[in-house]
Motif scaffolding. Structure first.
Motif, short mmCIF file in Angstrom:
data_model
loop_
_atom_site.label_atom_id
_atom_site.label_comp_id
_atom_site.label_asym_id
_atom_site.label_seq_id
_atom_site.Cartn_x
_atom_site.Cartn_y
_atom_site.Cartn_z
N CYS A 242 0.66 -13.10 5.55
CA CYS A 242 -0.70 -12.67 5.27
C CYS A 242 -0.70 -11.30 4.60
CB CYS A 242 -1.52 -12.63 6.57
SG CYS A 242 -0.89 -11.43 7.74
N VAL A 243 -1.84 -10.70 4.56
CA VAL A 243 -1.95 -9.35 4.01
C VAL A 243 -2.40 -8.41 5.11
CG1 VAL A 243 -2.43 -10.10 1.66
CG2 VAL A 243 -4.32 -9.70 3.23
N GLU A 244 -2.13 -7.13 4.90
CA GLU A 244 -2.61 -6.08 5.77
C GLU A 244 -3.59 -5.23 4.97
OE1 GLU A 244 1.01 -5.06 8.74
OE2 GLU A 244 1.23 -4.35 6.68
N VAL A 245 -4.56 -4.68 5.66
CA VAL A 245 -5.57 -3.86 5.02
C VAL A 245 -5.64 -2.52 5.74
CG1 VAL A 245 -8.04 -3.66 4.54
CG2 VAL A 245 -6.92 -5.87 4.38
N ALA A 246 -5.78 -1.46 4.96
CA ALA A 246 -6.05 -0.13 5.49
C ALA A 246 -7.36 0.33 4.88
CB ALA A 246 -4.92 0.83 5.15
N ASP A 247 -8.41 0.35 5.69
CA ASP A 247 -9.74 0.71 5.18
C ASP A 247 -10.31 1.95 5.86
OD1 ASP A 247 -10.23 -0.45 7.61
OD2 ASP A 247 -11.62 -1.95 6.86
N ASN A 248 -9.43 2.82 6.34
CA ASN A 248 -9.88 4.03 7.02
C ASN A 248 -10.06 5.23 6.09
OD1 ASN A 248 -6.91 3.76 6.99
ND2 ASN A 248 -6.91 5.75 8.02
N ASP A 249 -9.80 5.07 4.80
CA ASP A 249 -9.99 6.14 3.82
C ASP A 249 -11.32 5.88 3.10
OD1 ASP A 249 -9.97 7.82 1.58
OD2 ASP A 249 -7.81 7.62 1.30
N PRO A 250 -12.25 6.80 3.09
CA PRO A 250 -13.54 6.56 2.43
C PRO A 250 -13.44 6.44 0.91
CG PRO A 250 -13.44 8.82 3.26
CD PRO A 250 -12.20 8.11 3.73
N GLN A 251 -12.32 6.82 0.31
CA GLN A 251 -12.15 6.79 -1.13
C GLN A 251 -11.52 5.51 -1.66
OE1 GLN A 251 -13.38 9.28 -3.09
NE2 GLN A 251 -14.21 9.99 -1.15
N ARG A 252 -10.80 4.77 -0.79
CA ARG A 252 -10.09 3.59 -1.26
C ARG A 252 -9.75 2.67 -0.09
NH1 ARG A 252 -4.13 6.27 -2.14
NH2 ARG A 252 -3.99 7.01 0.00
N VAL A 253 -9.54 1.41 -0.41
CA VAL A 253 -9.03 0.42 0.54
C VAL A 253 -7.69 -0.03 0.00
CG1 VAL A 253 -9.40 -1.85 1.57
CG2 VAL A 253 -11.35 -0.32 1.20
N LEU A 254 -6.69 -0.09 0.86
CA LEU A 254 -5.35 -0.52 0.48
C LEU A 254 -5.08 -1.91 1.03
CD1 LEU A 254 -3.43 2.77 1.32
CD2 LEU A 254 -4.29 2.04 -0.90
N PRO B 89 -13.98 1.02 -1.93
CA PRO B 89 -14.57 0.42 -0.72
C PRO B 89 -15.75 -0.51 -0.99
CG PRO B 89 -14.06 2.71 -0.32
CD PRO B 89 -13.82 2.47 -1.79
N THR B 90 -16.58 -0.20 -1.98
CA THR B 90 -17.70 -1.08 -2.30
C THR B 90 -17.21 -2.43 -2.81
OG1 THR B 90 -19.07 0.83 -2.82
CG2 THR B 90 -19.82 -1.31 -3.65
N SER B 91 -16.18 -2.42 -3.64
CA SER B 91 -15.60 -3.67 -4.14
C SER B 91 -15.02 -4.49 -3.00
CB SER B 91 -14.52 -3.38 -5.18
OG SER B 91 -15.06 -2.71 -6.29
N TRP B 92 -14.37 -3.83 -2.07
CA TRP B 92 -13.79 -4.53 -0.92
C TRP B 92 -14.90 -5.18 -0.08
CZ3 TRP B 92 -9.66 -6.80 0.51
CH2 TRP B 92 -9.44 -7.11 1.84
N THR B 93 -15.98 -4.46 0.14
CA THR B 93 -17.10 -5.01 0.91
C THR B 93 -17.67 -6.25 0.24
OG1 THR B 93 -17.64 -2.84 1.80
CG2 THR B 93 -19.39 -4.49 1.86
#
Length: 62
Positions: free
Chosen positions: A18-30, A46-50
């Motif tokens: 699977c994939v892992e996500v790091a979304d704790n940075d307000p500037q980017r999602v990894l 982050p908006t694109s990820w949402t």
């Protein structure tokens, strides 16, 4: 200031494929592959990820 990624997987994950996500940075999602963590992570706004997450929720069977 650099934010250390807080990597997590989906609660739906049943294996290590699977994939892992790091979304704790307000500037980017990894996003990264769990099988190749040493490779560069995909970075999205982050908006694109949402929008992506909400779109995929609509594809899930009820």
């Amino acid at each position: 200031m650099t934010v250390e990624p807080n990597w997590r997987t989906s609660t739906y994950t049943k294996s290590d494929s699977c994939v892992e996500v790091a979304d704790n940075d307000p500037q980017r999602v990894l996003i990264r592959d769990t099988k190749e963590r040493e490779r560069e992570a995909l970075r999205v706004h982050p908006t694109s990820w949402t929008y992506f997450v909400e779109f995929t929720k609509g594809l899930m069977p009820n």
